[in-house]
Scaffold this motif. Structure first.
Motif, PDB file in Angstrom:
ATOM      1  N   VAL A   1       0.917  -1.087   0.010  1.00 45.02           N
ATOM      2  CA  VAL A   1       0.096   0.001  -0.181  1.00 45.02           C
ATOM      3  C   VAL A   1       0.890   1.238  -0.068  1.00 45.02           C
ATOM      4  CG1 VAL A   1      -1.580   1.320   1.334  1.00 45.02           C
ATOM      5  CG2 VAL A   1      -1.970  -1.037   1.127  1.00 45.02           C
ATOM      6  N   ALA A   2       1.848   1.184   0.699  1.00 43.40           N
ATOM      7  CA  ALA A   2       2.692   2.626   0.871  1.00 43.40           C
ATOM      8  C   ALA A   2       3.595   2.782  -0.505  1.00 43.40           C
ATOM      9  CB  ALA A   2       3.714   2.173   2.048  1.00 43.40           C
ATOM     10  N   LEU A   3       3.559   1.591  -1.219  1.00 39.82           N
ATOM     11  CA  LEU A   3       4.449   1.947  -2.491  1.00 39.82           C
ATOM     12  C   LEU A   3       3.383   2.432  -3.749  1.00 39.82           C
ATOM     13  CD1 LEU A   3       7.043  -0.957  -2.515  1.00 39.82           C
ATOM     14  CD2 LEU A   3       7.239   1.571  -2.135  1.00 39.82           C
ATOM     15  N   LEU A   4       2.088   1.538  -3.572  1.00 43.61           N
ATOM     16  CA  LEU A   4       1.166   1.651  -4.677  1.00 43.61           C
ATOM     17  C   LEU A   4       0.266   2.921  -4.322  1.00 43.61           C
ATOM     18  CD1 LEU A   4      -0.139  -1.741  -5.737  1.00 43.61           C
ATOM     19  CD2 LEU A   4       1.061  -0.165  -7.238  1.00 43.61           C
ATOM     20  N   TRP A   5       0.281   3.431  -3.258  1.00 48.21           N
ATOM     21  CA  TRP A   5      -0.853   4.599  -2.784  1.00 48.21           C
ATOM     22  C   TRP A   5      -0.661   5.723  -3.860  1.00 48.21           C
ATOM     23  CZ3 TRP A   5      -5.127   4.526  -0.120  1.00 48.21           C
ATOM     24  CH2 TRP A   5      -5.617   5.612   0.262  1.00 48.21           C
ATOM     25  N   PRO A   6      -1.918   6.314  -4.608  1.00 48.43           N
ATOM     26  CA  PRO A   6      -1.699   7.200  -5.860  1.00 48.43           C
ATOM     27  C   PRO A   6      -1.560   8.577  -5.097  1.00 48.43           C
ATOM     28  CG  PRO A   6      -3.844   6.422  -5.322  1.00 48.43           C
ATOM     29  CD  PRO A   6      -2.999   5.415  -4.463  1.00 48.43           C
ATOM     30  N   THR A   7      -0.502   9.310  -5.668  1.00 49.77           N
ATOM     31  CA  THR A   7      -0.426  10.677  -5.281  1.00 49.77           C
ATOM     32  C   THR A   7      -1.536  11.536  -5.399  1.00 49.77           C
ATOM     33  OG1 THR A   7       1.915  10.446  -5.903  1.00 49.77           O
ATOM     34  CG2 THR A   7       1.044  12.466  -5.591  1.00 49.77           C
ATOM     35  N   PRO A   8      -2.085  12.344  -4.723  1.00 46.92           N
ATOM     36  CA  PRO A   8      -3.065  13.245  -4.573  1.00 46.92           C
ATOM     37  C   PRO A   8      -3.041  14.221  -6.117  1.00 46.92           C
ATOM     38  CG  PRO A   8      -2.550  13.121  -2.520  1.00 46.92           C
ATOM     39  CD  PRO A   8      -1.470  12.512  -3.338  1.00 46.92           C
ATOM     40  N   ASP A   9      -4.126  14.461  -6.634  1.00 50.13           N
ATOM     41  CA  ASP A   9      -3.965  15.326  -7.904  1.00 50.13           C
ATOM     42  C   ASP A   9      -3.619  16.701  -7.529  1.00 50.13           C
ATOM     43  OD1 ASP A   9      -4.826  13.350  -9.750  1.00 50.13           O
ATOM     44  OD2 ASP A   9      -7.048  14.055  -9.278  1.00 50.13           O
ATOM     45  N   GLN A  10      -4.036  17.039  -6.331  1.00 50.10           N
ATOM     46  CA  GLN A  10      -3.820  18.467  -5.761  1.00 50.10           C
ATOM     47  C   GLN A  10      -2.913  18.429  -4.367  1.00 50.10           C
ATOM     48  OE1 GLN A  10      -4.368  21.328  -6.993  1.00 50.10           O
ATOM     49  NE2 GLN A  10      -5.551  20.525  -8.922  1.00 50.10           N
ATOM     50  N   PRO A  11      -1.688  18.911  -4.272  1.00 50.10           N
ATOM     51  CA  PRO A  11      -0.888  18.641  -3.037  1.00 50.10           C
ATOM     52  C   PRO A  11      -1.785  19.027  -1.864  1.00 50.10           C
ATOM     53  CG  PRO A  11       0.216  19.881  -4.754  1.00 50.10           C
ATOM     54  CD  PRO A  11      -1.010  19.816  -5.215  1.00 50.10           C
ATOM     55  N   VAL A  12      -1.545  18.178  -0.729  1.00 50.75           N
ATOM     56  CA  VAL A  12      -2.279  18.409   0.470  1.00 50.75           C
ATOM     57  C   VAL A  12      -1.593  19.412   1.350  1.00 50.75           C
ATOM     58  CG1 VAL A  12      -3.344  17.322   2.755  1.00 50.75           C
ATOM     59  CG2 VAL A  12      -3.166  16.467   0.437  1.00 50.75           C
ATOM     60  N   GLU A  13      -2.359  20.553   1.587  1.00 53.35           N
ATOM     61  CA  GLU A  13      -1.728  21.816   2.579  1.00 53.35           C
ATOM     62  C   GLU A  13      -1.984  21.488   4.075  1.00 53.35           C
ATOM     63  OE1 GLU A  13       0.276  23.980   1.627  1.00 53.35           O
ATOM     64  OE2 GLU A  13       0.094  23.646  -0.699  1.00 53.35           O
ATOM     65  N   ALA A  14      -1.012  20.918   4.657  1.00 57.98           N
ATOM     66  CA  ALA A  14      -1.167  20.430   6.038  1.00 57.98           C
ATOM     67  C   ALA A  14       0.188  20.548   6.687  1.00 57.98           C
ATOM     68  CB  ALA A  14      -1.930  19.169   6.354  1.00 57.98           C
ATOM     69  N   GLU A  15      -0.024  20.595   8.025  1.00 60.73           N
ATOM     70  CA  GLU A  15       1.247  20.561   8.774  1.00 60.73           C
ATOM     71  C   GLU A  15       1.691  19.049   8.943  1.00 60.73           C
ATOM     72  OE1 GLU A  15       2.904  22.809  10.923  1.00 60.73           O
ATOM     73  OE2 GLU A  15       1.549  24.169   9.964  1.00 60.73           O
ATOM     74  N   PRO A  16       2.894  18.981   9.050  1.00 60.63           N
ATOM     75  CA  PRO A  16       3.625  17.429   9.014  1.00 60.63           C
ATOM     76  C   PRO A  16       2.748  16.647  10.233  1.00 60.63           C
ATOM     77  CG  PRO A  16       5.266  19.126   8.944  1.00 60.63           C
ATOM     78  CD  PRO A  16       4.280  19.784   9.303  1.00 60.63           C
ATOM     79  N   LEU A  17       2.419  15.450   9.954  1.00 57.23           N
ATOM     80  CA  LEU A  17       1.891  14.535  10.705  1.00 57.23           C
ATOM     81  C   LEU A  17       2.745  13.898  11.647  1.00 57.23           C
ATOM     82  CD1 LEU A  17      -0.968  13.326  10.959  1.00 57.23           C
ATOM     83  CD2 LEU A  17      -0.355  11.201   9.566  1.00 57.23           C
ATOM     84  N   THR A  18       2.178  14.092  13.089  1.00 58.95           N
ATOM     85  CA  THR A  18       3.021  13.614  13.882  1.00 58.95           C
ATOM     86  C   THR A  18       2.282  12.211  14.205  1.00 58.95           C
ATOM     87  OG1 THR A  18       1.730  14.410  15.752  1.00 58.95           O
ATOM     88  CG2 THR A  18       3.704  15.790  14.984  1.00 58.95           C
ATOM     89  N   ILE A  19       3.243  11.348  15.152  1.00 57.42           N
ATOM     90  CA  ILE A  19       2.342  10.013  15.846  1.00 57.42           C
ATOM     91  C   ILE A  19       1.453  10.223  16.381  1.00 57.42           C
ATOM     92  CG2 ILE A  19       2.903   7.981  17.094  1.00 57.42           C
ATOM     93  CD1 ILE A  19       5.893   8.041  16.093  1.00 57.42           C
TER      94      ILE A  19
END
Length: 535
Positions: free
Chosen positions: A85-103
């Protein structure tokens, strides 16, 4: 940040050295702030529970984004769902504007979601991450890291990172919940050491080495039967009782009748069994000191059930055969030699309900040769073999050389025919290493009787992988059906009747003893032969 945790997992996967793994984890814990490092430790030790995120949800989510056939083929090739899934997950058409995700962001969001809300939330997180971070998130969410780090090693790394005694860390670990703020405060010297005085915490079990070819002097060692149930620790502290499995999992809810019957302050160690009658041979478990224990197959009806019905309690009543005592009231007995602890356990027993607790008896023998003869004569459904315990041994965590030995009974064997094969996981993901095998009916039909992947060397693994690839008849997703020509000698501890299998039998702990290229498939064993071994 998720990126730092992803980098840690990546490094651990490709690091073989134990000391190097310990340093990687310790460095991460020093560099990462609270509570991210606490949630990371929960993931490394298997204590992170995100019930809304299941493998089936991830597969469904992936198949809604990419061609399902492509995904299944890729999963078969890669051998790991999270990595695929990590390798195949498609890149969104529009970049996602968000703060870096923390655990912490991810855990706090996912742990409070319903299963209906989880897919959209997880997809939104995957859209924000790169491939390495997606891999880390999915591994963490499903609780199946498979990175060569045991819970014990992770706790050892925590202890070394902060200069603590690992046994003291283990002592209180299961009484404190993620993200472990009090543990980190203790480690950094900003808080008091947590103690188990008022909490029914888990104490790590003392374990045994295989006896193998060693002979011991019975003046130094005591012998007991090794019962085939699940090892449990029962703790009653401050009016509360808990049952823990060998891995420290709280199984109190699965066996409420045992928990309610243990109300004497203290901590004991024993084997949880189900009452029943032995069904095979001329003698039952009553001939081996205690009696009344059914096979592991009966116990399985109770395992993993969070809700236990009245019918289940009546049909499969549980009890515990006690081996040892760790605490008598608040007095810690673990430093005492086994002989003294045994005497204290015998004195403790009259306080317990005899319907729910009995004592594992010591086997009387004048010599090791006599003990061998006693062991050879035991084929009880609930007996795995013998335990040999050094009489002067304290109760210590883990396996310590020379103190306790497990001496399993010789396995049963059967010649079976390979029917199906599937790729393995981890380092075996490139090989067909999981094999379904069967035996013949009287009518000449081959029916599956078990599945095994253990017992073979790397060279034998490559040999079997070549056979599967060169003799494939059909493919069913990740499973290959093979030409029914190869015989495997399968070793197993016992065999039981099973309504879940068309053959009517199920093996306990099957493993491959050897590859029988010398034997024609038509001469493999019959199912009737296996039924005569049922216990």
């Amino acid at each position: 940040m998720m990126h730092a945790f992803a980098a840690l997992l990546d490094s651990l996967i490709y690091t073989r050295s134990r000391n190097a793994k310990l340093k990687l984890i310790a460095d991460y814990l020093h560099a990462t702030p609270d509570p991210d490092r606490g949630w990371a430790m929960a993931a490394l030790t298997g204590d992170l529970d995100l019930p809304a995120v299941k493998p089936a949800l991830i597969r469904a989510l992936m198949e809604s984004r990419v061609d399902p056939v492509l995904f299944r083929m890729s999963r078969e090739y890669v051998g790991d769902t999270a990595e695929t899934v990590a390798l195949l997950w498609p890149t969104p058409d529009q970049p996602v504007e968000a703060e870096p995700l923390t655990i912490t962001n991810a855990v706090e969001r996912l742990r409070h979601l319903s299963r209906s809300d989880a897919p959209a939330a997880l997809a939104a997180m995957l859209d924000r991450l790169d491939a390495e971070e997606r891999f880390a998130l999915l591994k963490m969410a499903t609780g199946s890291l498979r990175i060569g780090v045991s819970a014990r090693l992770a706790k050892t790394a925590f202890a070394q990172a902060f200069g603590l005694d690992v046994e003291a860390v283990e002592e209180v670990w299961h009484g404190i919940h993620p993200p472990y703020p009090t543990l980190f405060a203790w480690g950094q010297g900003t808080g008091e050491q947590p103690t188990p005085q008022d909490v029914p915490v888990f104490r790590p079990f003392m374990l045994a080495h295989p006896l193998e070819d060693l002979r011991v002097d019975l003046s130094d060692y005591a012998a007991e039967w090794k019962w085939d149930g699940i090892r449990v620790q029962i703790v009653h502290i401050a009016g509360e009782t808990r049952l823990y499995s060998r891995t420290g999992d709280d199984v109190t809810g699965s066996f409420p009748e045992v928990a309610s019957a243990f109300s004497t302050p203290g901590v004991v160690d024993g084997e949880l069994l189900v009452k029943g009658q032995f069904q095979g041979g001329a003698a039952g478990s009553e001939d081996y000191g205690g009696g009344g224990a059914a096979s592991f197959n009966a116990l399985q009806q109770r395992l993993g059930r969070k809700q236990v019905s009245g019918k289940m309690l009546e049909e499969y009543p549980a009890f515990v055969r006690l081996y040892d005592i760790l605490l008598d009231g608040t007095e810690d007995l673990r430093a005492l030699p086994w002989t003294e602890r045994r005497a204290r356990l015998e004195a403790f027993m009259p306080q317990l309900d005899p319907e729910r607790f009995d004592l594992s008896q010591v086997i009387e023998a004048d010599s090791f040769t006599e003990l061998e003869a006693i062991r050879a004569g035991a084929r009880d459904a609930a007996i795995e073999g013998m335990m040999l315990k050094r009489r002067d041994s304290p109760y210590v965590t883990g396996r310590r050389a020379g103190l306790w030995y497990k001496w399993k009974r010789d396995p049963l064997t059967a010649d079976c025919v390979m029917m199906y094969a599937q790729r393995g996981n981890g380092r075996r993901s490139s090989y067909y290493s999981d094999y379904t095998f069967g035996c013949w009916t009287e009518q000449g039909e081959l029916l599956p009787v078990g599945k095994a992947y253990q017992g073979i060397t790397d060279e034998e693994l490559r040999e079997l992988d070549r056979f599967v690839r060169n003799n494939t008849l059909n493919r069913f997703g990740p499973v290959r059906e093979v030409d029914k020509t190869l015989v495997l000698e399968i070793a197993f501890d016992s065999i039981h009747t099973s309504t879940r299998h068309k053959s009517g039998v199920a093996m306990r702990f099957p493993r491959i003893a050897r590859i029988r290229t010398d034997k024609p498939a038509a001469e493999a064993d019959r199912i009737d032969t296996l039924r005569r071994l049922v216990t």
